[in-house]
Scaffold this motif. Structure first.
Motif, PDB file in Angstrom:
ATOM      1  N   GLY A  59      -7.162  69.013 -31.350  1.00  0.00           N
ATOM      2  CA  GLY A  59      -6.430  67.949 -31.755  1.00  0.00           C
ATOM      3  C   GLY A  59      -7.054  66.877 -32.768  1.00  0.00           C
ATOM      4  N   VAL A  60      -8.107  67.408 -33.243  1.00  0.00           N
ATOM      5  CA  VAL A  60      -8.278  66.449 -34.492  1.00  0.00           C
ATOM      6  C   VAL A  60      -7.274  66.379 -35.458  1.00  0.00           C
ATOM      7  CG1 VAL A  60     -10.258  66.340 -36.347  1.00  0.00           C
ATOM      8  CG2 VAL A  60     -10.877  66.963 -34.013  1.00  0.00           C
ATOM      9  N   HIS A  61      -7.125  65.235 -35.980  1.00  0.00           N
ATOM     10  CA  HIS A  61      -6.173  64.912 -36.955  1.00  0.00           C
ATOM     11  C   HIS A  61      -6.461  65.538 -38.439  1.00  0.00           C
ATOM     12  CE1 HIS A  61      -4.739  62.350 -33.561  1.00  0.00           C
ATOM     13  NE2 HIS A  61      -3.524  62.616 -34.197  1.00  0.00           N
ATOM     14  N   ALA A  62      -5.666  65.949 -39.389  1.00  0.00           N
ATOM     15  CA  ALA A  62      -6.002  66.372 -40.555  1.00  0.00           C
ATOM     16  C   ALA A  62      -6.328  65.479 -41.483  1.00  0.00           C
ATOM     17  CB  ALA A  62      -4.724  67.255 -41.310  1.00  0.00           C
ATOM     18  N   GLU A  63      -5.565  64.144 -41.256  1.00  0.00           N
ATOM     19  CA  GLU A  63      -6.086  63.014 -42.229  1.00  0.00           C
ATOM     20  C   GLU A  63      -7.236  62.279 -41.921  1.00  0.00           C
ATOM     21  OE1 GLU A  63      -2.148  64.265 -40.610  1.00  0.00           O
ATOM     22  OE2 GLU A  63      -3.288  62.412 -39.312  1.00  0.00           O
ATOM     23  N   ILE A  64      -7.970  62.648 -40.802  1.00  0.00           N
ATOM     24  CA  ILE A  64      -9.127  62.012 -40.424  1.00  0.00           C
ATOM     25  C   ILE A  64     -10.250  63.069 -41.269  1.00  0.00           C
ATOM     26  CG2 ILE A  64     -10.772  61.506 -38.657  1.00  0.00           C
ATOM     27  CD1 ILE A  64      -8.676  59.569 -38.598  1.00  0.00           C
ATOM     28  N   LEU A  65      -9.974  64.277 -40.844  1.00  0.00           N
ATOM     29  CA  LEU A  65     -10.642  65.001 -41.550  1.00  0.00           C
ATOM     30  C   LEU A  65     -10.924  65.053 -43.021  1.00  0.00           C
ATOM     31  CD1 LEU A  65      -9.826  68.320 -39.683  1.00  0.00           C
ATOM     32  CD2 LEU A  65     -12.315  67.514 -40.067  1.00  0.00           C
ATOM     33  N   ALA A  66      -9.709  64.841 -43.837  1.00  0.00           N
ATOM     34  CA  ALA A  66      -9.567  64.653 -45.264  1.00  0.00           C
ATOM     35  C   ALA A  66     -10.306  63.311 -45.596  1.00  0.00           C
ATOM     36  CB  ALA A  66      -8.168  64.755 -45.580  1.00  0.00           C
ATOM     37  N   LYS A  67     -10.023  62.170 -44.781  1.00  0.00           N
ATOM     38  CA  LYS A  67     -10.627  60.925 -45.256  1.00  0.00           C
ATOM     39  C   LYS A  67     -12.079  60.732 -45.069  1.00  0.00           C
ATOM     40  CE  LYS A  67      -9.791  55.994 -44.751  1.00  0.00           C
ATOM     41  NZ  LYS A  67      -9.024  55.111 -43.911  1.00  0.00           N
ATOM     42  N   TYR A  68     -12.673  61.483 -43.972  1.00  0.00           N
ATOM     43  CA  TYR A  68     -14.022  61.183 -43.454  1.00  0.00           C
ATOM     44  C   TYR A  68     -14.941  62.300 -43.553  1.00  0.00           C
ATOM     45  CZ  TYR A  68     -11.992  56.626 -41.651  1.00  0.00           C
ATOM     46  OH  TYR A  68     -11.587  55.563 -41.529  1.00  0.00           O
ATOM     47  N   GLY A  69     -14.298  63.559 -43.675  1.00  0.00           N
ATOM     48  CA  GLY A  69     -15.065  64.904 -43.591  1.00  0.00           C
ATOM     49  C   GLY A  69     -15.182  65.203 -42.104  1.00  0.00           C
ATOM     50  N   ALA A  70     -15.574  66.611 -41.985  1.00  0.00           N
ATOM     51  CA  ALA A  70     -15.832  66.987 -40.666  1.00  0.00           C
ATOM     52  C   ALA A  70     -17.269  66.607 -40.359  1.00  0.00           C
ATOM     53  CB  ALA A  70     -16.146  68.544 -40.898  1.00  0.00           C
ATOM     54  N   VAL A  71     -18.073  66.107 -40.804  1.00  0.00           N
ATOM     55  CA  VAL A  71     -19.269  65.569 -40.446  1.00  0.00           C
ATOM     56  C   VAL A  71     -19.305  63.935 -40.494  1.00  0.00           C
ATOM     57  CG1 VAL A  71     -21.776  65.342 -40.750  1.00  0.00           C
ATOM     58  CG2 VAL A  71     -20.590  67.553 -41.166  1.00  0.00           C
ATOM     59  N   SER A  72     -18.623  63.545 -39.513  1.00  0.00           N
ATOM     60  CA  SER A  72     -18.440  61.965 -39.370  1.00  0.00           C
ATOM     61  C   SER A  72     -18.376  61.735 -38.030  1.00  0.00           C
ATOM     62  CB  SER A  72     -17.196  61.659 -40.054  1.00  0.00           C
ATOM     63  OG  SER A  72     -16.034  62.191 -39.699  1.00  0.00           O
ATOM     64  N   GLU A  73     -18.475  60.424 -37.731  1.00  0.00           N
ATOM     65  CA  GLU A  73     -18.359  59.952 -36.279  1.00  0.00           C
ATOM     66  C   GLU A  73     -16.833  59.794 -36.034  1.00  0.00           C
ATOM     67  OE1 GLU A  73     -20.379  56.213 -35.195  1.00  0.00           O
ATOM     68  OE2 GLU A  73     -22.247  57.094 -36.317  1.00  0.00           O
ATOM     69  N   ASN A  74     -16.058  59.547 -36.983  1.00  0.00           N
ATOM     70  CA  ASN A  74     -14.614  59.720 -36.789  1.00  0.00           C
ATOM     71  C   ASN A  74     -13.955  61.025 -36.057  1.00  0.00           C
ATOM     72  OD1 ASN A  74     -15.289  57.880 -39.269  1.00  0.00           O
ATOM     73  ND2 ASN A  74     -13.207  56.797 -38.341  1.00  0.00           N
ATOM     74  N   VAL A  75     -14.768  62.101 -36.771  1.00  0.00           N
ATOM     75  CA  VAL A  75     -14.429  63.583 -36.208  1.00  0.00           C
ATOM     76  C   VAL A  75     -15.072  63.660 -34.946  1.00  0.00           C
ATOM     77  CG1 VAL A  75     -14.651  65.795 -36.649  1.00  0.00           C
ATOM     78  CG2 VAL A  75     -13.647  64.370 -38.602  1.00  0.00           C
ATOM     79  N   ALA A  76     -16.308  63.216 -34.923  1.00  0.00           N
ATOM     80  CA  ALA A  76     -16.996  63.511 -33.504  1.00  0.00           C
ATOM     81  C   ALA A  76     -16.117  62.758 -32.499  1.00  0.00           C
ATOM     82  CB  ALA A  76     -18.386  63.015 -33.708  1.00  0.00           C
ATOM     83  N   ARG A  77     -15.724  61.825 -32.600  1.00  0.00           N
ATOM     84  CA  ARG A  77     -14.771  60.877 -31.646  1.00  0.00           C
ATOM     85  C   ARG A  77     -13.688  61.755 -31.295  1.00  0.00           C
ATOM     86  NH1 ARG A  77     -14.859  55.887 -30.263  1.00  0.00           N
ATOM     87  NH2 ARG A  77     -15.956  55.080 -31.882  1.00  0.00           N
ATOM     88  N   GLU A  78     -13.017  62.274 -32.353  1.00  0.00           N
ATOM     89  CA  GLU A  78     -11.663  62.812 -32.079  1.00  0.00           C
ATOM     90  C   GLU A  78     -12.023  64.334 -31.242  1.00  0.00           C
ATOM     91  OE1 GLU A  78      -8.553  63.435 -34.874  1.00  0.00           O
ATOM     92  OE2 GLU A  78      -8.137  61.161 -34.821  1.00  0.00           O
ATOM     93  N   MET A  79     -13.188  64.784 -31.725  1.00  0.00           N
ATOM     94  CA  MET A  79     -13.732  66.088 -30.930  1.00  0.00           C
ATOM     95  C   MET A  79     -13.702  65.542 -29.614  1.00  0.00           C
ATOM     96  SD  MET A  79     -15.953  68.042 -33.784  1.00  0.00           S
ATOM     97  CE  MET A  79     -16.616  69.328 -32.735  1.00  0.00           C
ATOM     98  N   ALA A  80     -14.567  64.886 -29.180  1.00  0.00           N
ATOM     99  CA  ALA A  80     -15.020  64.583 -27.893  1.00  0.00           C
ATOM    100  C   ALA A  80     -13.630  64.165 -27.029  1.00  0.00           C
ATOM    101  CB  ALA A  80     -15.911  63.555 -27.752  1.00  0.00           C
ATOM    102  N   ASP A  81     -12.934  63.174 -27.664  1.00  0.00           N
ATOM    103  CA  ASP A  81     -11.749  62.898 -26.988  1.00  0.00           C
ATOM    104  C   ASP A  81     -10.633  64.108 -26.620  1.00  0.00           C
ATOM    105  OD1 ASP A  81     -12.233  60.274 -26.647  1.00  0.00           O
ATOM    106  OD2 ASP A  81     -11.216  59.599 -28.478  1.00  0.00           O
TER     107      ASP A  81
END
Length: 160
Positions: A59-81
């Motif tokens: 459920g990682v949001h496409a907007e988060i991936l586009a804005k921060y990239g896959a290697v980011s704490e934002n994506v790590a947060r969404e992955m863990a959640d």
């Protein structure tokens, strides 16, 4: 704490684990399940190497991936959640990074972002720059750090 001790602690607390892994490709789940009897603690593991897998399985949001990239704490947060949300686990760890070779000026080889999510806990994220150790050593270091995050989460659960 050894992997067996981490599993014993989780067992004593009634905690199940989920993993959400990208650059480690399942190494954390493998380390946990190498121990006989781990099936009562390890609920499931997600290997989400592609951005599409991160979106579809966690459920990682496409907007988060586009804005921060896959290697980011934002994506790590969404992955863990997401690992927590799409499992029956009480504790989830995520890993996304650049094991190498390669990288860029802004995201160098050896940069790995981690997430730790737990039922009733605030999701924690951090970035560690392991350096250009080589692909195998970065992946091993990331695996080992993820295991220490499970220790941290178990301590937080035990304090509640």
């Amino acid at each position: 704490m050894t992997v067996a001790e981490i599993l014993d602690r989780a067992r004593s607390l009634g905690v199940k684990f989920a993993t959400a892994e990208s650059c480690t490709g399942g190494m954390v789940a493998a380390a946990l399940t190498d121990i006989p009897g781990s099936s009562d603690v390890v609920e499931r593991g997600f290997v989400t190497y592609s951005n599409e897998a991160k979106q579809e399985m966690l459920g990682v949001h496409a907007e988060i991936l586009a804005k921060y990239g896959a290697v980011s704490e934002n994506v790590a947060r969404e992955m863990a959640d997401g690992a927590l949300r799409f499992s029956h686990a009480q504790l989830a760890v995520s890993i996304t990074g650049i094991a190498g070779p390669g990288g860029s000026e802004f995201k160098p080889e050896g940069r790995v972002c981690f997430g730790l999510a737990g039922k009733g806990l605030e999701t924690f994220t951090e970035t560690i720059d392991f350096g250009a150790l080589g692909r195998d050593r970065v992946r091993l270091a990331a695996r080992d750090h993820a295991l220490t995050l499970f220790e941290r989460g178990l301590s937080q659960i035990a304090e509640k």
